[in-house]
Write a protein that holds these residues in place. Structure first.
Motif, mmCIF file in Angstrom:
data_model
loop_
_atom_site.group_PDB
_atom_site.id
_atom_site.type_symbol
_atom_site.label_atom_id
_atom_site.label_comp_id
_atom_site.label_asym_id
_atom_site.label_seq_id
_atom_site.Cartn_x
_atom_site.Cartn_y
_atom_site.Cartn_z
ATOM 1 N N LEU A 17 -7.415 -0.499 -8.778
ATOM 2 C CA LEU A 17 -7.045 0.361 -7.661
ATOM 3 C C LEU A 17 -8.295 1.034 -7.110
ATOM 4 O O LEU A 17 -8.516 2.234 -7.280
ATOM 5 C CB LEU A 17 -6.013 1.396 -8.119
ATOM 6 C CG LEU A 17 -4.800 0.821 -8.866
ATOM 7 C CD1 LEU A 17 -3.883 1.928 -9.345
ATOM 8 C CD2 LEU A 17 -4.040 -0.153 -7.987
ATOM 9 N N LYS A 18 -9.127 0.242 -6.442
ATOM 10 C CA LYS A 18 -10.383 0.761 -5.886
ATOM 11 C C LYS A 18 -10.945 -0.241 -4.890
ATOM 12 O O LYS A 18 -10.514 -1.407 -4.844
ATOM 13 C CB LYS A 18 -11.394 1.024 -6.993
ATOM 14 C CG LYS A 18 -11.769 -0.210 -7.802
ATOM 15 C CD LYS A 18 -12.759 0.121 -8.900
ATOM 16 C CE LYS A 18 -12.175 0.986 -9.978
ATOM 17 N NZ LYS A 18 -13.099 1.211 -11.102
ATOM 18 N N GLN A 51 -5.952 -3.595 -5.235
ATOM 19 C CA GLN A 51 -5.488 -2.879 -4.057
ATOM 20 C C GLN A 51 -6.570 -1.896 -3.618
ATOM 21 O O GLN A 51 -6.875 -0.943 -4.321
ATOM 22 C CB GLN A 51 -4.181 -2.138 -4.343
ATOM 23 C CG GLN A 51 -3.589 -1.470 -3.113
ATOM 24 C CD GLN A 51 -3.517 -2.401 -1.905
ATOM 25 O OE1 GLN A 51 -4.303 -2.286 -0.951
ATOM 26 N NE2 GLN A 51 -2.591 -3.344 -1.952
ATOM 27 N N GLU A 52 -7.160 -2.177 -2.454
ATOM 28 C CA GLU A 52 -8.262 -1.354 -1.965
ATOM 29 C C GLU A 52 -7.802 -0.242 -1.037
ATOM 30 O O GLU A 52 -8.531 0.727 -0.829
ATOM 31 C CB GLU A 52 -9.287 -2.241 -1.246
ATOM 32 C CG GLU A 52 -9.951 -3.259 -2.165
ATOM 33 C CD GLU A 52 -11.019 -4.081 -1.467
ATOM 34 O OE1 GLU A 52 -11.076 -4.055 -0.217
ATOM 35 O OE2 GLU A 52 -11.816 -4.737 -2.166
ATOM 36 N N ARG A 103 -16.894 -8.159 -4.281
ATOM 37 C CA ARG A 103 -16.164 -9.414 -4.081
ATOM 38 C C ARG A 103 -16.909 -10.393 -3.184
ATOM 39 O O ARG A 103 -16.649 -11.599 -3.228
ATOM 40 C CB ARG A 103 -14.752 -9.159 -3.562
ATOM 41 C CG ARG A 103 -14.595 -8.405 -2.278
ATOM 42 C CD ARG A 103 -13.093 -8.217 -2.002
ATOM 43 N NE ARG A 103 -12.829 -7.253 -0.962
ATOM 44 C CZ ARG A 103 -12.816 -7.540 0.339
ATOM 45 N NH1 ARG A 103 -13.050 -8.775 0.740
ATOM 46 N NH2 ARG A 103 -12.548 -6.604 1.233
ATOM 47 N N LYS A 104 -17.837 -9.900 -2.393
ATOM 48 C CA LYS A 104 -18.656 -10.819 -1.592
ATOM 49 C C LYS A 104 -19.505 -11.714 -2.499
ATOM 50 O O LYS A 104 -19.764 -12.864 -2.169
ATOM 51 C CB LYS A 104 -19.564 -10.031 -0.652
ATOM 52 C CG LYS A 104 -18.811 -9.313 0.460
ATOM 53 C CD LYS A 104 -19.744 -8.470 1.294
ATOM 54 C CE LYS A 104 -18.976 -7.684 2.346
ATOM 55 N NZ LYS A 104 -19.873 -6.781 3.125
ATOM 56 N N MET A 105 -19.931 -11.166 -3.634
ATOM 57 C CA MET A 105 -20.732 -11.943 -4.583
ATOM 58 C C MET A 105 -19.903 -13.050 -5.238
ATOM 59 O O MET A 105 -20.449 -13.990 -5.789
ATOM 60 C CB MET A 105 -21.299 -11.026 -5.672
ATOM 61 C CG MET A 105 -22.163 -9.906 -5.158
ATOM 62 S SD MET A 105 -22.692 -8.821 -6.509
ATOM 63 C CE MET A 105 -23.478 -7.491 -5.583
ATOM 64 N N LEU A 106 -18.582 -12.900 -5.172
ATOM 65 C CA LEU A 106 -17.678 -13.895 -5.746
ATOM 66 C C LEU A 106 -17.016 -14.737 -4.658
ATOM 67 O O LEU A 106 -16.088 -15.500 -4.936
ATOM 68 C CB LEU A 106 -16.613 -13.193 -6.589
ATOM 69 C CG LEU A 106 -17.146 -12.449 -7.818
ATOM 70 C CD1 LEU A 106 -16.071 -11.539 -8.412
ATOM 71 C CD2 LEU A 106 -17.647 -13.423 -8.861
ATOM 72 N N LEU A 115 1.513 0.896 -5.449
ATOM 73 C CA LEU A 115 1.385 -0.071 -6.535
ATOM 74 C C LEU A 115 1.596 0.605 -7.890
ATOM 75 O O LEU A 115 2.236 0.043 -8.789
ATOM 76 C CB LEU A 115 0.016 -0.754 -6.481
ATOM 77 C CG LEU A 115 -0.217 -1.910 -7.459
ATOM 78 C CD1 LEU A 115 0.829 -3.003 -7.276
ATOM 79 C CD2 LEU A 115 -1.613 -2.488 -7.269
ATOM 80 N N LYS A 116 1.052 1.819 -8.042
ATOM 81 C CA LYS A 116 1.259 2.563 -9.280
ATOM 82 C C LYS A 116 2.744 2.791 -9.545
ATOM 83 O O LYS A 116 3.217 2.715 -10.685
ATOM 84 C CB LYS A 116 0.523 3.906 -9.219
ATOM 85 C CG LYS A 116 -0.959 3.831 -9.520
ATOM 86 C CD LYS A 116 -1.552 5.228 -9.542
ATOM 87 C CE LYS A 116 -3.035 5.195 -9.891
ATOM 88 N NZ LYS A 116 -3.617 6.567 -9.921
#
Length: 261
Positions: free
Chosen positions: A203-204, A171-172, A210-213, A180-181
């Protein structure tokens, strides 16, 4: 699920996926260097950041990368992910039927999150030494996607000690992080007991990583096969096809056998 198709992908779903897939599966994923778990505290990290600022070459490269990232984010429409979903229905490509070769594969980055007892946890600690199916969910819609891979995976590899599932709930959004917590007790209650220890809440903002993935759309759920050295050997996303499930199970068995040697 697309209208007119059952929960298991029928011929109509497969034909629609072929119609809307937009590109080839990625051939390399992850980062170049093996992940290192950073167990230093906040103060030590601040000191290291200050030291990095005095390394002008490193600071300039970091500034340039940050500027590129901000430009990309600023020019991306707020509704871009939703618009993309309407184009391909959550399936950008069909997963490869081959593993990424170990010598070419990148590493899964280390993600520091919390577990369902709110204790700090590093994904590298979970992944090292085992063959893992690692799932990433960013939104409720993506849960159906990853579960279409997780369910046959767990059924096939139940009680296999050197093969595991690692689930990451990302969760960004800052406001949604607090929500969410608050739902952690509910998640823990509804999740089977044997899956709780490998469930990670992230939580960050991980948009840079994630672009690398190749996790470019937050409405989609993603899965990765990660070997015992934390290398990303295969990926899939969206609703699983029968072919993808068959390939995933066969590839996992192959990696498991290699890990035993």
């Amino acid at each position: 699920m697309l209208a007119g198709c059952s929960s298991k992908l029928r011929p109509c779903m497969r034909s629609m996926l072929r119609m809307y897939t937009t590109r080839q599966a990625p051939t390399v994923l992850g980062v170049r260097e093996a992940p290192v778990v950073d167990r230093s505290g906040w103060f030590e990290r601040r000191k290291q950041k200050l030291r990095d600022l005095t390394d002008y070459e490193k600071a300039f490269a970091a500034h340039a990368a940050e500027r590129r990232h901000l430009v990309e984010e600023a020019t991306k429409s707020y509704f871009a992910d939703a618009h993309e979903m309407r184009q391909h229905g959550g399936k950008m490509y069909t997963a490869s039927d081959k593993l990424i070769k170990a010598e070419k594969a990148g590493y899964m980055p280390d993600f520091e999150g919390i577990n369902l007892t709110k204790d700090p946890i590093h994904t590298t600690d979970l992944l090292a030494g085992k063959v893992s199916l690692m799932s990433f969910v960013y939104a409720k819609y993506g849960e159906t996607h990853v579960n279409s891979f997780i369910e046959p995976f767990l059924k096939h590899f139940k009680n296999t000690p050197d093969v595991q599932l690692v689930e990451v709930n990302v969760q960004e959004n800052l406001l949604k992080q607090w929500l969410l917590k608050a739902f952690i007790p509910s998640i823990r209650k509804n999740l089977p007991e044997d899956r709780r220890s490998n469930y990670v809440l992230l939580l960050k903002d991980i948009s840079r990583v994630r672009k690398m993935l190749d996790m470019t759309n937050q409405h989609i759920g993603y899965v990765f096969l990660v070997d015992e050295q934390c290398k990303v050997r295969w990926t899939a996303h969206g609703e699983a096809t029968p072919e993808e499930i068959s390939n995933m199970l066969g590839m996992t068995e192959y990696l498991q056998k290699k890990n035993k040697k």
